[in-house]
Design a protein around this motif. Structure first.
Motif, mmCIF file in Angstrom:
data_model
loop_
_atom_site.group_PDB
_atom_site.id
_atom_site.type_symbol
_atom_site.label_atom_id
_atom_site.label_comp_id
_atom_site.label_asym_id
_atom_site.label_seq_id
_atom_site.Cartn_x
_atom_site.Cartn_y
_atom_site.Cartn_z
ATOM 1 N N ALA A 247 0.893 -1.259 0.151
ATOM 2 C CA ALA A 247 0.177 -0.076 -0.079
ATOM 3 C C ALA A 247 1.052 1.160 0.323
ATOM 4 O O ALA A 247 0.411 2.102 -0.651
ATOM 5 N N ARG A 248 1.944 1.315 0.738
ATOM 6 C CA ARG A 248 2.722 2.416 0.838
ATOM 7 C C ARG A 248 3.531 2.790 -0.489
ATOM 8 O O ARG A 248 3.745 3.822 -0.817
ATOM 9 N N ALA A 249 3.814 1.556 -1.222
ATOM 10 C CA ALA A 249 4.334 1.699 -2.376
ATOM 11 C C ALA A 249 3.507 2.134 -3.437
ATOM 12 O O ALA A 249 3.768 2.976 -4.364
ATOM 13 N N ARG A 250 2.220 1.807 -3.404
ATOM 14 C CA ARG A 250 1.204 2.063 -4.302
ATOM 15 C C ARG A 250 0.942 3.676 -4.092
ATOM 16 O O ARG A 250 0.551 4.376 -5.165
ATOM 17 N N ALA A 251 0.955 4.097 -2.996
ATOM 18 C CA ALA A 251 0.772 5.285 -2.741
ATOM 19 C C ALA A 251 1.910 6.327 -3.180
ATOM 20 O O ALA A 251 1.742 7.529 -3.535
ATOM 21 N N GLY A 252 2.993 5.962 -3.412
ATOM 22 C CA GLY A 252 4.140 6.514 -3.848
ATOM 23 C C GLY A 252 4.232 6.558 -5.724
ATOM 24 O O GLY A 252 5.162 7.026 -6.017
ATOM 25 N N GLU A 253 3.320 5.659 -6.122
ATOM 26 C CA GLU A 253 3.534 5.299 -7.415
ATOM 27 C C GLU A 253 3.241 6.397 -8.361
ATOM 28 O O GLU A 253 3.932 6.873 -9.354
ATOM 29 N N ARG A 314 13.412 -1.503 -7.208
ATOM 30 C CA ARG A 314 13.306 -1.124 -5.851
ATOM 31 C C ARG A 314 11.871 -1.207 -5.380
ATOM 32 O O ARG A 314 11.510 -1.474 -4.202
ATOM 33 N N ARG A 315 10.935 -0.745 -6.150
ATOM 34 C CA ARG A 315 9.512 -0.676 -5.963
ATOM 35 C C ARG A 315 8.878 -2.133 -5.440
ATOM 36 O O ARG A 315 8.431 -2.507 -4.620
ATOM 37 N N ILE A 316 9.377 -3.070 -6.267
ATOM 38 C CA ILE A 316 8.763 -4.453 -6.181
ATOM 39 C C ILE A 316 9.533 -5.130 -4.815
ATOM 40 O O ILE A 316 8.864 -5.697 -4.061
ATOM 41 N N ILE A 317 10.816 -4.760 -4.563
ATOM 42 C CA ILE A 317 11.405 -5.291 -3.347
ATOM 43 C C ILE A 317 10.811 -4.849 -2.346
ATOM 44 O O ILE A 317 10.695 -5.388 -1.350
ATOM 45 N N ARG A 318 10.617 -3.356 -2.255
ATOM 46 C CA ARG A 318 10.105 -2.813 -1.219
ATOM 47 C C ARG A 318 8.715 -3.247 -0.793
ATOM 48 O O ARG A 318 8.552 -3.329 0.337
ATOM 49 N N GLN A 319 8.082 -3.551 -1.844
ATOM 50 C CA GLN A 319 6.567 -4.278 -1.459
ATOM 51 C C GLN A 319 6.745 -5.602 -0.826
ATOM 52 O O GLN A 319 5.715 -6.050 -0.157
ATOM 53 N N ASN A 320 7.791 -6.162 -0.714
ATOM 54 C CA ASN A 320 7.980 -7.360 -0.064
ATOM 55 C C ASN A 320 8.860 -7.251 1.288
ATOM 56 O O ASN A 320 9.325 -8.410 1.783
ATOM 57 N N PHE A 382 9.425 -9.783 -11.820
ATOM 58 C CA PHE A 382 9.617 -8.443 -12.166
ATOM 59 C C PHE A 382 9.191 -8.437 -13.547
ATOM 60 O O PHE A 382 8.856 -9.426 -14.347
ATOM 61 N N PRO A 383 8.793 -7.187 -14.119
ATOM 62 C CA PRO A 383 8.337 -6.950 -15.767
ATOM 63 C C PRO A 383 9.751 -7.631 -16.478
ATOM 64 O O PRO A 383 10.781 -7.895 -16.266
ATOM 65 N N ARG A 384 9.275 -7.803 -17.607
ATOM 66 C CA ARG A 384 10.371 -8.505 -18.590
ATOM 67 C C ARG A 384 11.503 -7.322 -19.036
ATOM 68 O O ARG A 384 10.830 -6.517 -19.670
#
Length: 402
Positions: A247-253, A314-320, A382-384
């Motif tokens: 949720a925090r990552a989505r807020a900063g997207e 960074r965003r995907i790692i921060r989500q976990n 991750f994305p391709r």
């Protein structure tokens, strides 16, 4: 065979040639029985007599007195040396077939006649008399009675000594001067006594073992239930922390997308929904929030080689981060001052999957925490990337809150 029946009968029961077990003077004559049942005149084991109650003397209402040779026994007439079976005695006309007892022989007992009935090691000597008091006969009977009492005392002492040593095997040294038949008789008595005692001991022991096994099963089941509840609580806390990080990552997207122009990449591969978990109470939620505030997790300078925007990684790692924090808090239970850096090296393949995950130079002193965090990276996606694979080294700093 004598026509006149005896008016008195002397019965002597011997074990072997010298040991007198019992001596009875029956005047007037009456029936005499041996065996194991209650009411027998002399107690003898059924293995010797062939039945639990065996007659050796019959006295009829008309005064006829007869010695009985039961099935399996042998008879010796008037001191002769050669014994014979009941059937042979009947065939030779020395005895009559018994009408009351099958395969037995009856011998009319007159005054002065002696019949010896042999049953294995036991000899029953039956002597008829007129019943008049005779000094020599009386002295002999008294002497035999005294010897029988002495033999009875010695027999009881021998039985008690054998019972005291019943838990060790019989040896020849324990029976000096005792015949094989006497050993067999003592062993049979001890065997029956041991069987009755051991049946009760085994029943108590088995009941105790079953009770202890049931108590152990209940204890193990309670421990398993407690451990399962604890694991469910940890799983729920990890999923809750992951959801908060996401949720925090989505807020900063929006801000990151505005700076990098990567709106399309953010939604190409949405995260998988978290699995359902057991409900968590409000107290557990407060405890989890307190643990969250008690730890500090900060990302370090990431090293990336390949064509994939660092902000996306960074965003995907921060989500976990919730998974990584759970590994670290497990280590804090053993060392409240645990802190350090965990660097993870991994490769993002052409399909966006993570492979070749390993330690990229961590200084965290707890190897279990490092291994747990490294394993957590294996499930990321991750994305391709464009133009091949991407190699990443991502450090994370952990320290207790304060």
């Amino acid at each position: 065979m004598s026509a006149a029946s005896a008016r008195a009968v002397d019965v002597i029961v011997r074990w072997g040639d010298d040991c007198v077990l019992a001596a009875r003077e029956l005047s007037p004559p009456r029936p005499f029985f041996v065996g194991e049942e209650e009411g027998c005149d002399v107690v003898l084991p059924a293995e010797i007599t062939g039945a639990s109650r065996v007659p050796v003397l019959l006295a009829r209402w008309d005064g006829d007195v007869r010695a009985v040779v039961p099935k399996g026994a042998r008879v010796v007439f008037d001191g002769e040396r050669k014994p014979m079976t009941p059937a042979r005695a009947v065939a030779r006309g020395l005895a009559e077939s018994s009408r009351a007892y099958r395969d037995a022989a009856e011998i009319p007992l007159g005054s002065g006649r002696t019949i010896a009935v042999r049953m294995g090691p036991i000899t029953i000597e039956i002597t008829g008399s007129e019943g008049a008091p005779r000094a020599p006969r009386e002295s002999v009977l008294e002497r035999r009675t005294g010897l029988s009492h002495l033999a009875s005392v010695l027999l009881h002492l021998l039985v008690f000594a054998a019972l005291a040593s019943r838990f060790r095997p019989f040896e020849d040294d324990d029976f000096d001067g005792v015949t094989d038949d006497q050993k067999f008789f003592i062993q049979q008595m001890l065997r029956r006594s041991d069987e009755r005692e051991m049946e009760g001991l085994y029943a108590d022991e088995i009941a105790g073992l079953e009770y202890r096994a049931r108590r152990r099963q209940r204890k193990d089941r309670a421990e398993m239930d407690l451990e399962a509840a604890w694991m469910r609580s940890l799983q729920a806390a990890g999923e809750r922390w992951s959801a908060e990080e996401f949720a925090r990552a989505r807020a900063g997207e929006p801000e990151d997308a505005h700076d990098t122009g990567l709106i399309g990449l953010l939604y190409d591969r949405p995260p998988k929904p978290a699995p359902t978990a057991a409900p968590v109470s409000y107290n557990e939620y407060l405890q989890a929030k307190a643990r969250d505030a008690a730890t500090q997790t900060r990302p370090g300078a990431m090293a990336l080689s390949g064509r994939l925007p660092p902000e996306v990684v960074r965003r995907i790692i921060r989500q976990n981060f919730g998974r990584f924090r759970l590994c670290y808090e497990n280590g804090l239970r053993n060392n409240p001052n645990l802190q350090g850096r965990v660097a993870v090296r991994f490769v993002i393949g052409a399909d966006g999957a993570v492979s070749n995950v390993g330690n990229g130079g961590s200084d965290m002193p707890d190897g279990g925490v490092v291994s747990c965090i490294v394993r957590s990276f294996q499930g990321l996606s991750f994305p391709r990337p464009e133009g091949g694979i991407v190699t990443v080294v991502y450090p994370i700093m952990f320290s207790p809150g304060g």
